[in-house]
Write a protein that holds these residues in place. Structure first.
Motif, PDB file in Angstrom:
ATOM      1  N   HIS A  81       0.844  -1.192   0.000  1.00  0.00           N
ATOM      2  CA  HIS A  81       0.000   0.000   0.000  1.00  0.00           C
ATOM      3  C   HIS A  81       0.886   1.252   0.000  1.00  0.00           C
ATOM      4  N   PRO A  82       0.987   1.981  -1.098  1.00  0.00           N
ATOM      5  CA  PRO A  82       1.817   3.202  -1.142  1.00  0.00           C
ATOM      6  C   PRO A  82       1.045   4.411  -0.625  1.00  0.00           C
ATOM      7  N   ILE A  83       0.881   4.493   0.680  1.00  0.00           N
ATOM      8  CA  ILE A  83      -0.023   5.515   1.235  1.00  0.00           C
ATOM      9  C   ILE A  83       0.698   6.678   1.893  1.00  0.00           C
ATOM     10  N   PHE A  84       1.957   6.522   2.272  1.00  0.00           N
ATOM     11  CA  PHE A  84       2.638   7.576   3.023  1.00  0.00           C
ATOM     12  C   PHE A  84       3.299   8.593   2.092  1.00  0.00           C
ATOM     13  N   VAL A  85       3.282   9.842   2.523  1.00  0.00           N
ATOM     14  CA  VAL A  85       3.929  10.930   1.808  1.00  0.00           C
ATOM     15  C   VAL A  85       4.998  11.524   2.718  1.00  0.00           C
ATOM     16  N   GLU A  86       6.173  11.798   2.159  1.00  0.00           N
ATOM     17  CA  GLU A  86       7.265  12.372   2.941  1.00  0.00           C
ATOM     18  C   GLU A  86       7.242  13.904   2.851  1.00  0.00           C
ATOM     19  N   SER A  87       7.886  14.527   3.825  1.00  0.00           N
ATOM     20  CA  SER A  87       7.819  15.985   3.954  1.00  0.00           C
ATOM     21  C   SER A  87       8.308  16.709   2.707  1.00  0.00           C
ATOM     22  N   HIS A  88       9.354  16.194   2.074  1.00  0.00           N
ATOM     23  CA  HIS A  88       9.925  16.900   0.924  1.00  0.00           C
ATOM     24  C   HIS A  88       8.928  16.979  -0.230  1.00  0.00           C
ATOM     25  N   GLU A  89       7.984  16.050  -0.268  1.00  0.00           N
ATOM     26  CA  GLU A  89       6.988  16.059  -1.337  1.00  0.00           C
ATOM     27  C   GLU A  89       5.948  17.158  -1.138  1.00  0.00           C
ATOM     28  N   LEU A  90       5.873  17.676   0.085  1.00  0.00           N
ATOM     29  CA  LEU A  90       4.878  18.710   0.400  1.00  0.00           C
ATOM     30  C   LEU A  90       5.540  20.015   0.824  1.00  0.00           C
ATOM     31  N   ALA A  91       6.812  20.165   0.466  1.00  0.00           N
ATOM     32  CA  ALA A  91       7.573  21.320   0.948  1.00  0.00           C
ATOM     33  C   ALA A  91       6.941  22.649   0.535  1.00  0.00           C
ATOM     34  N   ASP A  92       6.305  22.675  -0.636  1.00  0.00           N
ATOM     35  CA  ASP A  92       5.714  23.922  -1.131  1.00  0.00           C
ATOM     36  C   ASP A  92       4.221  24.031  -0.828  1.00  0.00           C
ATOM     37  N   GLU A  93       3.707  23.072  -0.063  1.00  0.00           N
ATOM     38  CA  GLU A  93       2.281  23.065   0.236  1.00  0.00           C
ATOM     39  C   GLU A  93       1.989  23.835   1.530  1.00  0.00           C
ATOM     40  N   SER A  94       0.781  24.317   1.663  1.00  0.00           N
ATOM     41  CA  SER A  94       0.371  25.020   2.878  1.00  0.00           C
ATOM     42  C   SER A  94       0.191  24.045   4.032  1.00  0.00           C
ATOM     43  N   GLN A  95       0.102  24.579   5.237  1.00  0.00           N
ATOM     44  CA  GLN A  95      -0.120  23.756   6.417  1.00  0.00           C
ATOM     45  C   GLN A  95      -1.439  23.001   6.293  1.00  0.00           C
ATOM     46  N   GLU A  96      -2.446  23.666   5.759  1.00  0.00           N
ATOM     47  CA  GLU A  96      -3.752  23.019   5.590  1.00  0.00           C
ATOM     48  C   GLU A  96      -3.667  21.857   4.608  1.00  0.00           C
ATOM     49  N   SER A  97      -2.900  22.033   3.552  1.00  0.00           N
ATOM     50  CA  SER A  97      -2.744  20.971   2.552  1.00  0.00           C
ATOM     51  C   SER A  97      -2.003  19.777   3.139  1.00  0.00           C
ATOM     52  N   GLN A  98      -0.986  20.050   3.943  1.00  0.00           N
ATOM     53  CA  GLN A  98      -0.241  18.963   4.589  1.00  0.00           C
ATOM     54  C   GLN A  98      -1.137  18.185   5.541  1.00  0.00           C
ATOM     55  N   GLN A  99      -1.977  18.909   6.291  1.00  0.00           N
ATOM     56  CA  GLN A  99      -2.894  18.240   7.214  1.00  0.00           C
ATOM     57  C   GLN A  99      -3.905  17.400   6.449  1.00  0.00           C
ATOM     58  N   ALA A 100      -4.369  17.897   5.316  1.00  0.00           N
ATOM     59  CA  ALA A 100      -5.314  17.142   4.496  1.00  0.00           C
ATOM     60  C   ALA A 100      -4.682  15.854   3.983  1.00  0.00           C
ATOM     61  N   THR A 101      -3.406  15.926   3.616  1.00  0.00           N
ATOM     62  CA  THR A 101      -2.694  14.728   3.153  1.00  0.00           C
ATOM     63  C   THR A 101      -2.565  13.708   4.277  1.00  0.00           C
ATOM     64  N   LYS A 102      -2.241  14.191   5.469  1.00  0.00           N
ATOM     65  CA  LYS A 102      -2.149  13.298   6.622  1.00  0.00           C
ATOM     66  C   LYS A 102      -3.495  12.636   6.898  1.00  0.00           C
ATOM     67  N   ASN A 103      -4.559  13.400   6.858  1.00  0.00           N
ATOM     68  CA  ASN A 103      -5.891  12.853   7.118  1.00  0.00           C
ATOM     69  C   ASN A 103      -6.271  11.796   6.080  1.00  0.00           C
ATOM     70  N   LYS A 104      -5.884  12.032   4.842  1.00  0.00           N
ATOM     71  CA  LYS A 104      -6.162  11.061   3.785  1.00  0.00           C
ATOM     72  C   LYS A 104      -5.424   9.755   4.052  1.00  0.00           C
ATOM     73  N   THR A 105      -4.183   9.867   4.487  1.00  0.00           N
ATOM     74  CA  THR A 105      -3.390   8.672   4.816  1.00  0.00           C
ATOM     75  C   THR A 105      -4.058   7.875   5.933  1.00  0.00           C
ATOM     76  N   LEU A 106      -4.483   8.570   6.969  1.00  0.00           N
ATOM     77  CA  LEU A 106      -5.089   7.884   8.115  1.00  0.00           C
ATOM     78  C   LEU A 106      -6.446   7.279   7.763  1.00  0.00           C
ATOM     79  N   ARG A 107      -7.177   7.906   6.871  1.00  0.00           N
ATOM     80  CA  ARG A 107      -8.436   7.303   6.416  1.00  0.00           C
ATOM     81  C   ARG A 107      -8.186   5.998   5.672  1.00  0.00           C
ATOM     82  N   GLU A 108      -7.099   5.956   4.922  1.00  0.00           N
ATOM     83  CA  GLU A 108      -6.753   4.719   4.208  1.00  0.00           C
ATOM     84  C   GLU A 108      -6.378   3.620   5.203  1.00  0.00           C
ATOM     85  N   ILE A 109      -5.648   3.982   6.251  1.00  0.00           N
ATOM     86  CA  ILE A 109      -5.318   3.008   7.299  1.00  0.00           C
ATOM     87  C   ILE A 109      -6.587   2.490   7.962  1.00  0.00           C
TER      88      ILE A 109
END
Length: 331
Positions: A81-109
């Motif tokens: 399951h390729p579900i995790f995203v590393e910080s460097h992939e979101l370096a240019d994203e906003s804090q809200e976008s990073q949180q949304a990515t984390k929430n998506k990962t946890l929903r998949e779990i």
């Protein structure tokens, strides 16, 4: 191993579930490995494939996007399951976008976690902050659902930084080497604490007790394990070849036997060792991996690598008399 080998082998035979054609896929164990990043793809593979080789029905790996294709290429047996995203992939994203990515990962779990009989957290995980933050939440979710977990590698780094994640959780097993044991002890007991290497059983029992009854399996020339109540030891000789990856084999094997021990009704031999499924799983993993390492070294000597040890796991199980000889046998 200090007179306990006969009891250990008998307990392992009692723990291993019978091969029954009436059972369905998954009843002999569904293991999930949480780990694998761009730099480290071998460790989660070794852990997950070892779980299958020891008799688990299904073995999953939850990893980063950059690790998934590589791990899939090692074996079609694993569900990746390729579900995790590393910080460097979101370096240019906003804090809200990073949180949304984390929430998506946890929903998949959340879609999968309730079906697992044990988690292995840490092989090849890496120390990316965003990744570790997600894994902290996964540990909390597993605790809430009372799912056993084995923590190794960077999983140990995480819980050493945040011991409250596993403190008081009796279904957690930590598998440190001596240096990881020292770092964890200093975190719990204070930076000035020095682990007395000639008193490891006492040190381990005290540390496990202070962590609220988690099981700690300290790897070394002799493997010691304690849940704060009792101490078991395995000094069965394995191999002088210290190739990387043996701890990953151990984590997958311990996960399988922990899940089996939790489902087992018990036997007199199990009672003589421990009533704690994590302690029984730790002892079984230690014995079996040491035997497999011994067999691999006999065949390959200095050229022994981790894959050779994995190839010997079945013979190791046969040596315990757990492996099948006919349709009604175990493992």
């Amino acid at each position: 191993m200090a007179g306990n080998l006969d009891h250990a082998l008998a307990a392992m035979r009692a723990i291993a579930p019978p091969l029954d054609p009436k059972k369905h896929k998954g009843q002999a164990g569904k293991i999930a490995v949480i780990g694998g990043c761009r730099e480290y793809t071998g460790a989660p593979y070794f852990s997950a494939i070892s779980a299958l080789k020891m008799g688990a029905d299904l073995s999953h790996v939850f990893c980063t996007n950059g690790a998934a294709t590589v791990i899939k290429s090692y074996s079609p047996e694993l569900i990746v399951h390729p579900i995790f995203v590393e910080s460097h992939e979101l370096a240019d994203e906003s804090q809200e976008s990073q949180q949304a990515t984390k929430n998506k990962t946890l929903r998949e779990i959340d879609r999968w976690i309730s079906g697992f009989s044990c988690l292995v957290i840490g092989p090849g995980l890496g120390r990316d902050p965003l990744l570790l933050d997600c894994v902290s939440e996964i540990i909390r979710k597993a605790r809430a659902k009372e799912i056993p977990m084995v923590l190794d590698g960077d999983g140990l780094f995480l819980v050493t930084s945040e011991p409250e994640l596993i403190s008081g959780y009796a279904l957690a097993t930590l598998t440190p080497n001596i240096n990881e044991h020292k770092r964890l002890a200093q975190k719990i007991k204070g930076a000035e604490h020095e682990v007395q290497t000639d008193k490891i059983p006492d040190e381990l029992k005290s540390l496990a007790s202070q962590l609220g009854g988690v099981t700690i399996l300290q790897k070394g020339f002799t493997d010691y394990m304690s849940d704060g109540t009792s101490v078991l030891a395995c000094d069965f000789y394995g191999s002088p070849r210290r190739c990387g990856g043996q701890g990953d084999i151990l984590s997958g094997t311990v996960a399988v036997f922990t899940s089996w021990a939790r489902q087992c009704k018990g036997s007199s031999d199990m009672e003589k060792l421990s009533r704690n499924p994590c302690m029984l799983g730790a002892l079984a993993g230690s014995v079996l991996v040491r035997r497999a390492a011994q067999d691999a070294f006999t065949r390959h000597r200095r050229s022994t690598v981790t894959g050779n040890i994995i190839e010997c796991l079945q013979a190791s199980a046969a040596w315990t008399s757990c492996a099948p000889c006919d349709g009604s046998s175990k493992l």
